[in-house]
Each structure stands twice: as C-alpha cells, then as structure tokens.
Design an enzyme around this catalytic site. Structure first.
Site, PDB file in Angstrom:
ATOM      1  N   HIS A 181     -16.712  74.131   0.615  1.00 23.51           N
ATOM      2  CA  HIS A 181     -16.771  72.538   0.618  1.00 23.51           C
ATOM      3  C   HIS A 181     -15.547  72.216   0.004  1.00 23.51           C
ATOM      4  CE1 HIS A 181     -19.252  68.749  -0.208  1.00 23.51           C
ATOM      5  NE2 HIS A 181     -17.748  68.426  -0.847  1.00 23.51           N
TER       6      HIS A 181
ATOM      7  N   CYS B 276     -25.252  74.389   0.563  1.00 26.90           N
ATOM      8  CA  CYS B 276     -23.712  74.308   0.198  1.00 26.90           C
ATOM      9  C   CYS B 276     -23.894  73.737  -1.344  1.00 26.90           C
ATOM     10  CB  CYS B 276     -22.989  73.232   0.926  1.00 26.90           C
ATOM     11  SG  CYS B 276     -21.424  72.624  -0.191  1.00 26.90           S
TER      12      CYS B 276
ATOM     13  N   CYS C  88     -22.761  70.183  -2.278  1.00 25.93           N
ATOM     14  CA  CYS C  88     -23.633  69.238  -1.799  1.00 25.93           C
ATOM     15  C   CYS C  88     -24.723  69.105  -2.615  1.00 25.93           C
ATOM     16  CB  CYS C  88     -24.000  69.664  -0.260  1.00 25.93           C
ATOM     17  SG  CYS C  88     -22.796  69.275   1.067  1.00 25.93           S
TER      18      CYS C  88
ATOM     19  N   HIS D 248      -8.909  71.980  -7.163  1.00 29.13           N
ATOM     20  CA  HIS D 248      -8.933  72.421  -8.721  1.00 29.13           C
ATOM     21  C   HIS D 248      -7.549  71.689  -9.401  1.00 29.13           C
ATOM     22  CE1 HIS D 248     -10.931  76.329  -8.267  1.00 29.13           C
ATOM     23  NE2 HIS D 248     -10.444  76.052  -6.750  1.00 29.13           N
TER      24      HIS D 248
ATOM     25  N   ASN E 125      -7.486  76.089  -2.530  1.00 29.42           N
ATOM     26  CA  ASN E 125      -7.758  77.316  -1.885  1.00 29.42           C
ATOM     27  C   ASN E 125      -8.173  77.134  -0.406  1.00 29.42           C
ATOM     28  OD1 ASN E 125      -6.606  79.198  -4.061  1.00 29.42           O
ATOM     29  ND2 ASN E 125      -8.724  78.874  -5.140  1.00 29.42           N
TER      30      ASN E 125
ATOM     31  N   HIS F  61     -12.281  71.382  -1.992  1.00 28.92           N
ATOM     32  CA  HIS F  61     -12.283  71.097  -3.537  1.00 28.92           C
ATOM     33  C   HIS F  61     -10.799  71.158  -3.943  1.00 28.92           C
ATOM     34  CE1 HIS F  61     -13.466  75.230  -3.266  1.00 28.92           C
ATOM     35  NE2 HIS F  61     -12.753  75.432  -4.271  1.00 28.92           N
TER      36      HIS F  61
ATOM     37  N   ASP G 145     -15.026  72.825 -13.676  1.00 29.82           N
ATOM     38  CA  ASP G 145     -15.479  74.167 -13.256  1.00 29.82           C
ATOM     39  C   ASP G 145     -16.247  74.873 -14.080  1.00 29.82           C
ATOM     40  OD1 ASP G 145     -13.975  75.456 -10.835  1.00 29.82           O
ATOM     41  OD2 ASP G 145     -14.919  76.955 -12.255  1.00 29.82           O
TER      42      ASP G 145
ATOM     43  N   HIS H  46     -19.405  66.448   3.436  1.00 34.22           N
ATOM     44  CA  HIS H  46     -19.226  67.852   3.566  1.00 34.22           C
ATOM     45  C   HIS H  46     -18.169  68.185   4.416  1.00 34.22           C
ATOM     46  CE1 HIS H  46     -20.151  72.261   3.156  1.00 34.22           C
ATOM     47  NE2 HIS H  46     -19.765  72.275   4.395  1.00 34.22           N
TER      48      HIS H  46
HETATM   49  P1  5GP Z   1     -12.512  78.463  -4.603  1.00 37.15           P
HETATM   50  O1  5GP Z   1     -12.410  79.861  -5.026  1.00 37.15           O
HETATM   51  O2  5GP Z   1     -13.526  78.326  -3.597  1.00 37.15           O
HETATM   52  O3  5GP Z   1     -11.341  77.796  -4.735  1.00 37.15           O
HETATM   53  O4  5GP Z   1     -13.270  77.843  -6.134  1.00 37.15           O
HETATM   54  C1  5GP Z   1     -14.636  77.639  -6.307  1.00 37.15           C
HETATM   55  C2  5GP Z   1     -14.848  77.186  -7.688  1.00 37.15           C
HETATM   56  O5  5GP Z   1     -15.876  76.783  -8.005  1.00 37.15           O
HETATM   57  C3  5GP Z   1     -14.479  78.255  -8.703  1.00 37.15           C
HETATM   58  O6  5GP Z   1     -13.693  77.873  -9.486  1.00 37.15           O
HETATM   59  C4  5GP Z   1     -16.136  78.432  -9.407  1.00 37.15           C
HETATM   60  O7  5GP Z   1     -16.046  78.889 -10.650  1.00 37.15           O
HETATM   61  C5  5GP Z   1     -16.506  77.014  -9.046  1.00 37.15           C
HETATM   62  N1  5GP Z   1     -18.127  76.845  -8.912  1.00 37.15           N
HETATM   63  C6  5GP Z   1     -18.646  77.637  -8.321  1.00 37.15           C
HETATM   64  N2  5GP Z   1     -20.051  77.397  -8.538  1.00 37.15           N
HETATM   65  C7  5GP Z   1     -20.077  76.504  -9.289  1.00 37.15           C
HETATM   66  C8  5GP Z   1     -21.187  75.548  -9.818  1.00 37.15           C
HETATM   67  O8  5GP Z   1     -22.213  75.706  -9.577  1.00 37.15           O
HETATM   68  N3  5GP Z   1     -20.814  74.822 -10.578  1.00 37.15           N
HETATM   69  C9  5GP Z   1     -19.461  74.328 -11.064  1.00 37.15           C
HETATM   70  N4  5GP Z   1     -19.264  73.565 -12.057  1.00 37.15           N
HETATM   71  N5  5GP Z   1     -18.556  75.382 -10.570  1.00 37.15           N
HETATM   72  C10 5GP Z   1     -18.779  76.167  -9.630  1.00 37.15           C
HETATM   73 ZN    ZN Z   2     -21.071  70.865   0.920  1.00 38.44          ZN
END
Ligand code: 5GP
Ligand code: ZN
Length: 118
Positions: A98, A5, A8, A102, A87, A100, A31, A47
């Site tokens: 995991h 993950c 994580c 935004h 999302n 989150h 992000d 997690h």
């Molecule tokens: P989701 O589409 O799952 O709602 O959003 C995942 C978010 O995590 C995306 O906006 C993506 O840019 C961000 N993200 C993915 N991998 C990483 C990472 O390794 N570091 C950071 N800071 N953001 C990440």
């Molecule tokens: Zn996780």
C-alpha cells in the site's frame, strides 16, 4: 479498502496506530519499527499498491503528500531537514503493498544512506 492490507486496516481503525495527521485523503502515522528518531509514514487512504501504480490522476494526491512531509516532519521534531523514501516493488524492497512515503529525521544527521537498524 483492500482485504488483508495492513495499512487499509490501520485506515479503517481495525488495527491501532499512532497518528500524526489525518484528513479525507491521507493518513500519517508513526512507523512501528522506527529506523531513526523520527520515522513516520504518509499514505493515501485509497489503496494504491505502490508508486509503480500511479498515473496523472494521482498528481494532486502525491503533491499533497509531498507538501505534508515537511510540515509533519517539523511537527514530529525534525526541524533541520528530513529524508523521504518510497520503496517500490521487489527491487525497491517494498514490504507493505500500500503506497507509503517514509519520513525520517530527528535532530542528528542521518547516515549517508539508510540501512535497517534491525
Ligand atoms: P516498506 O519496507 O514496505 O517500505 O515499509 C513498510 C514499513 O511499514 C516498515 O518500516 C514497517 O516497520 C512498517 N509497518 C509494517 N506494519 C506496520 C504496522 O502494523 N504499523 C505501523 N505503524 N507500521 C508498520
Ligand atoms: Zn491498502
């Protein structure tokens, strides 16, 4: 901690991040692919796959995250409001499983709805 993950791994320090806030329960970090001038994520340190996996035992944690959103948005420079997005699952186009939150903002109004810049 869930193996493989990415969030994580950010929590454990195995992967780097630009931290916005951290305490014993939550971590907030910018992000990597920002969709607005201010764009950071608030995550629980435990997690939890998504909002589809929370129950009433998580109410305090979720309340803390929501309370932090406005404080941290202002700290990041979004002083006249912000948008929160969670999302969830395939339909919600969740990419990282995991939980989150935004937080998006800046000093200009966002589009009526968010579309990915890239
Ligand atoms: P989701 O589409 O799952 O709602 O959003 C995942 C978010 O995590 C995306 O906006 C993506 O840019 C961000 N993200 C993915 N991998 C990483 C990472 O390794 N570091 C950071 N800071 N953001 C990440
Ligand atoms: Zn996780």
């Amino acid at each position: 901690m869930s193996e493989n993950c990415v969030f994580c791994k950010i929590i454990s320090g195995e992967l780097p991040s630009t931290k916005v806030y951290e305490d014993e329960d939550v971590l907030a970090f910018r992000d990597i692919n920002p969709q607005a001038d201010v764009h950071f994520l608030i995550i629980p340190k435990s997690h939890i796959e998504s909002l589809a996996y929370v129950d009433t035992s998580h109410a305090g944690l979720l309340g803390k995250i929501m309370t932090l959103a406005s404080v941290l948005a202002e700290k990041e420079g979004s002083i006249n409001g912000f948008r929160t997005i969670v999302n969830t699952g395939e339909v919600g186009r969740q990419d990282v499983f995991h939980l989150h939150f935004h937080v998006l903002g800046g000093d200009k109004a966002l589009p009526a709805m968010i579309y990915k810049r890239s």
